[in-house]
Design an enzyme around this catalytic site. Sequence first.
Site, PDB file in Angstrom:
ATOM      1  N   SER A  12       0.810  -1.224   0.000  1.00 57.45           N
ATOM      2  CA  SER A  12       0.000   0.000   0.000  1.00 57.45           C
ATOM      3  C   SER A  12       0.841   1.271   0.000  1.00 57.45           C
ATOM      4  O   SER A  12       0.311   2.366  -0.173  1.00 57.45           O
ATOM      5  CB  SER A  12      -0.953   0.003   1.209  1.00 57.45           C
ATOM      6  OG  SER A  12      -0.204  -0.005   2.407  1.00 57.45           O
ATOM      7  N   SER A  13       2.163   1.131   0.213  1.00 55.95           N
ATOM      8  CA  SER A  13       3.013   2.331   0.170  1.00 55.95           C
ATOM      9  C   SER A  13       4.479   1.931  -0.016  1.00 55.95           C
ATOM     10  O   SER A  13       4.817   0.748   0.029  1.00 55.95           O
ATOM     11  CB  SER A  13       2.853   3.170   1.441  1.00 55.95           C
ATOM     12  OG  SER A  13       3.361   2.471   2.555  1.00 55.95           O
ATOM     13  N   GLY A  14       5.324   2.936  -0.229  1.00 54.40           N
ATOM     14  CA  GLY A  14       6.774   2.764  -0.225  1.00 54.40           C
ATOM     15  C   GLY A  14       7.310   1.681  -1.144  1.00 54.40           C
ATOM     16  O   GLY A  14       6.917   1.560  -2.305  1.00 54.40           O
ATOM     17  N   ASP A  54      -4.152  -8.257   7.384  1.00 55.32           N
ATOM     18  CA  ASP A  54      -3.103  -7.957   8.351  1.00 55.32           C
ATOM     19  C   ASP A  54      -2.175  -9.177   8.400  1.00 55.32           C
ATOM     20  O   ASP A  54      -2.670 -10.312   8.527  1.00 55.32           O
ATOM     21  CB  ASP A  54      -3.763  -7.710   9.727  1.00 55.32           C
ATOM     22  CG  ASP A  54      -2.782  -7.166  10.754  1.00 55.32           C
ATOM     23  OD1 ASP A  54      -1.651  -7.692  10.850  1.00 55.32           O
ATOM     24  OD2 ASP A  54      -3.148  -6.211  11.464  1.00 55.32           O
ATOM     25  N   SER A 132      14.991  -7.221   4.103  1.00 55.22           N
ATOM     26  CA  SER A 132      15.593  -7.052   5.433  1.00 55.22           C
ATOM     27  C   SER A 132      15.885  -5.571   5.612  1.00 55.22           C
ATOM     28  O   SER A 132      15.024  -4.717   5.359  1.00 55.22           O
ATOM     29  CB  SER A 132      16.852  -7.922   5.518  1.00 55.22           C
ATOM     30  OG  SER A 132      17.540  -7.705   6.717  1.00 55.22           O
ATOM     31  N   TYR A 146      13.915  -3.351  16.458  1.00 55.66           N
ATOM     32  CA  TYR A 146      13.778  -3.425  14.992  1.00 55.66           C
ATOM     33  C   TYR A 146      14.944  -4.223  14.407  1.00 55.66           C
ATOM     34  O   TYR A 146      14.739  -5.137  13.597  1.00 55.66           O
ATOM     35  CB  TYR A 146      13.731  -2.014  14.400  1.00 55.66           C
ATOM     36  CG  TYR A 146      13.734  -1.993  12.888  1.00 55.66           C
ATOM     37  CD1 TYR A 146      12.634  -2.472  12.167  1.00 55.66           C
ATOM     38  CD2 TYR A 146      14.831  -1.510  12.175  1.00 55.66           C
ATOM     39  CE1 TYR A 146      12.640  -2.468  10.773  1.00 55.66           C
ATOM     40  CE2 TYR A 146      14.843  -1.501  10.784  1.00 55.66           C
ATOM     41  CZ  TYR A 146      13.745  -1.978  10.098  1.00 55.66           C
ATOM     42  OH  TYR A 146      13.751  -1.979   8.713  1.00 55.66           O
ATOM     43  N   LYS A 150      15.064  -7.775  12.189  1.00 56.42           N
ATOM     44  CA  LYS A 150      15.663  -7.937  10.857  1.00 56.42           C
ATOM     45  C   LYS A 150      16.804  -8.955  10.877  1.00 56.42           C
ATOM     46  O   LYS A 150      17.017  -9.665   9.898  1.00 56.42           O
ATOM     47  CB  LYS A 150      16.130  -6.579  10.316  1.00 56.42           C
ATOM     48  CG  LYS A 150      14.966  -5.637   9.979  1.00 56.42           C
ATOM     49  CD  LYS A 150      14.049  -6.225   8.905  1.00 56.42           C
ATOM     50  CE  LYS A 150      12.971  -5.265   8.457  1.00 56.42           C
ATOM     51  NZ  LYS A 150      12.075  -5.830   7.429  1.00 56.42           N
TER      52      LYS A 150
HETATM   53  P1  NDP Z   1       6.183   2.008   4.488  1.00 57.18           P
HETATM   54  O1  NDP Z   1       5.775   2.388   5.859  1.00 57.18           O
HETATM   55  O2  NDP Z   1       6.024   2.984   3.389  1.00 57.18           O
HETATM   56  O3  NDP Z   1       5.452   0.650   4.065  1.00 57.18           O
HETATM   57  C1  NDP Z   1       5.217  -0.398   4.973  1.00 57.18           C
HETATM   58  C2  NDP Z   1       4.163  -1.320   4.388  1.00 57.18           C
HETATM   59  O4  NDP Z   1       3.942  -2.405   5.293  1.00 57.18           O
HETATM   60  C3  NDP Z   1       2.834  -0.635   4.163  1.00 57.18           C
HETATM   61  O5  NDP Z   1       2.308  -1.056   2.927  1.00 57.18           O
HETATM   62  C4  NDP Z   1       1.968  -1.145   5.310  1.00 57.18           C
HETATM   63  O6  NDP Z   1       0.622  -1.199   4.883  1.00 57.18           O
HETATM   64  C5  NDP Z   1       2.540  -2.561   5.476  1.00 57.18           C
HETATM   65  N1  NDP Z   1       2.256  -3.114   6.804  1.00 57.18           N
HETATM   66  C6  NDP Z   1       2.728  -2.688   7.994  1.00 57.18           C
HETATM   67  N2  NDP Z   1       2.198  -3.426   8.982  1.00 57.18           N
HETATM   68  C7  NDP Z   1       1.371  -4.341   8.411  1.00 57.18           C
HETATM   69  C8  NDP Z   1       0.533  -5.388   8.902  1.00 57.18           C
HETATM   70  N3  NDP Z   1       0.418  -5.649  10.211  1.00 57.18           N
HETATM   71  N4  NDP Z   1      -0.170  -6.125   8.005  1.00 57.18           N
HETATM   72  C9  NDP Z   1      -0.086  -5.862   6.686  1.00 57.18           C
HETATM   73  N5  NDP Z   1       0.694  -4.902   6.159  1.00 57.18           N
HETATM   74  C10 NDP Z   1       1.407  -4.155   7.011  1.00 57.18           C
HETATM   75  O7  NDP Z   1       7.723   1.549   4.628  1.00 57.18           O
HETATM   76  P2  NDP Z   1       8.778   0.987   3.588  1.00 57.18           P
HETATM   77  O8  NDP Z   1       8.215   0.820   2.252  1.00 57.18           O
HETATM   78  O9  NDP Z   1       9.992   1.790   3.747  1.00 57.18           O
HETATM   79  O10 NDP Z   1       9.071  -0.436   4.268  1.00 57.18           O
HETATM   80  C11 NDP Z   1       9.013  -1.653   3.577  1.00 57.18           C
HETATM   81  C12 NDP Z   1      10.053  -2.610   4.150  1.00 57.18           C
HETATM   82  O11 NDP Z   1      11.353  -2.068   3.936  1.00 57.18           O
HETATM   83  C13 NDP Z   1       9.931  -2.871   5.653  1.00 57.18           C
HETATM   84  O12 NDP Z   1      10.104  -4.244   5.901  1.00 57.18           O
HETATM   85  C14 NDP Z   1      11.087  -2.070   6.243  1.00 57.18           C
HETATM   86  O13 NDP Z   1      11.568  -2.636   7.434  1.00 57.18           O
HETATM   87  C15 NDP Z   1      12.110  -2.168   5.121  1.00 57.18           C
HETATM   88  N6  NDP Z   1      13.136  -1.122   5.160  1.00 57.18           N
HETATM   89  C16 NDP Z   1      12.827   0.192   4.943  1.00 57.18           C
HETATM   90  C17 NDP Z   1      13.802   1.172   4.995  1.00 57.18           C
HETATM   91  C18 NDP Z   1      13.538   2.639   4.765  1.00 57.18           C
HETATM   92  O14 NDP Z   1      14.435   3.462   5.017  1.00 57.18           O
HETATM   93  N7  NDP Z   1      12.362   3.024   4.279  1.00 57.18           N
HETATM   94  C19 NDP Z   1      15.207   0.816   5.295  1.00 57.18           C
HETATM   95  C20 NDP Z   1      15.425  -0.586   5.490  1.00 57.18           C
HETATM   96  C21 NDP Z   1      14.419  -1.511   5.417  1.00 57.18           C
HETATM   97  P3  NDP Z   1      -0.685  -0.916   5.779  1.00 57.18           P
HETATM   98  O15 NDP Z   1      -0.328   0.114   6.793  1.00 57.18           O
HETATM   99  O16 NDP Z   1      -1.694  -0.474   4.752  1.00 57.18           O
HETATM  100  O17 NDP Z   1      -1.019  -2.258   6.357  1.00 57.18           O
END
Ligand code: NDP
Length: 271
Positions: A12-14, A54, A132, A146, A150
């Site tokens: 849904s994001s990122g 979820d 990761s 966190y 990881k």
């Molecule tokens: P975002 O916060 O943009 O995205 C996180 C995503 O995870 C969202 O789509 C959210 O969707 C989903 N999510 C979180 N909790 C749940 C849940 N309980 N059930 C289902 N979906 C869930 O962050 P990023 O895109 O940056 O993160 C993606 C991955 O990259 C993560 O694993 C993060 O640890 C890793 N990462 C990110 C870094 C960074 O600097 N951005 C650096 C290193 C690693 P929704 O809330 O709609 O459920």
Amino acid sequence: MTQRIALVTGASSGIGRATAELLAKNGFYVFAVARRKGRLEQIRSDNIEPIPLDVTDAGAITAAIEHIVTTKGRIDVLINNAGFGQLGAVECVSMEAAHHQFEVNVFGYARFMQAVLPYMREQKSGRIVNISSILGKIALPGFGWYAASKHAVEALSESLRGEAKAFGIDVTVIAPGLIRTEFAAKQFELLKTVKHPLAYQKIIRGLHHLLAGEPEAPDPEIIARAVVKAVTKPVPPVRHALPWDSKTAVIARWLLGARFFAWAIRQQMRI
Ligand code: NDP
């Protein structure tokens, strides 16, 4: 050629959203998983199908995989990406919050792996990519829970890689450094929920210094491109760390040694 079927969590994001869109552009049919249904609907297309759930809900995951296999007949690619960062000192993050960090970041990944593996084994093919972090191999003050989650993802991935190779299944770890997404803002929101005694205020300020570069960090597309490469290359990478901060972190710690590396980090955090 039959269309390859992929599932991306956290779409849904990122990073997850960018990955789902890029996989679809590259000919995959993508099942996009996250909790926010409205956000997922924004990327629905002929080749992207949202599944709101979820990742802590085991029943919903089983139903989702059954739906995929019933409608598409197979599952070729799993991208485990859904996660969040529980910031806070090891002493101060509640056990409840620490458990939730692992429920999402570790057991969330594990539930999906256990759900798709029987089908991939039967097909004698599959690709699993676990997202990761730079903190999958090192840990920093304020990131203990966190980083622990990881590190667990890295260990499970390494074990599974050895177990699944004989079944034609490859496991890749992608370790992003700092990427511009919703991640950092959510981390700081969660940090506010942790009660820190005054003695920890310097470390809290240090976290802000450390993440100050986030607005200039690369876009999530850089990770999406690495994921697409990992699932389309004949020989996928074992661990791909990017961009440069993640690439150099493990080497720097090795070259400097643990004590000097920890000192350098404290300098950067001004603690
Ligand atoms: P975002 O916060 O943009 O995205 C996180 C995503 O995870 C969202 O789509 C959210 O969707 C989903 N999510 C979180 N909790 C749940 C849940 N309980 N059930 C289902 N979906 C869930 O962050 P990023 O895109 O940056 O993160 C993606 C991955 O990259 C993560 O694993 C993060 O640890 C890793 N990462 C990110 C870094 C960074 O600097 N951005 C650096 C290193 C690693 P929704 O809330 O709609 O459920």
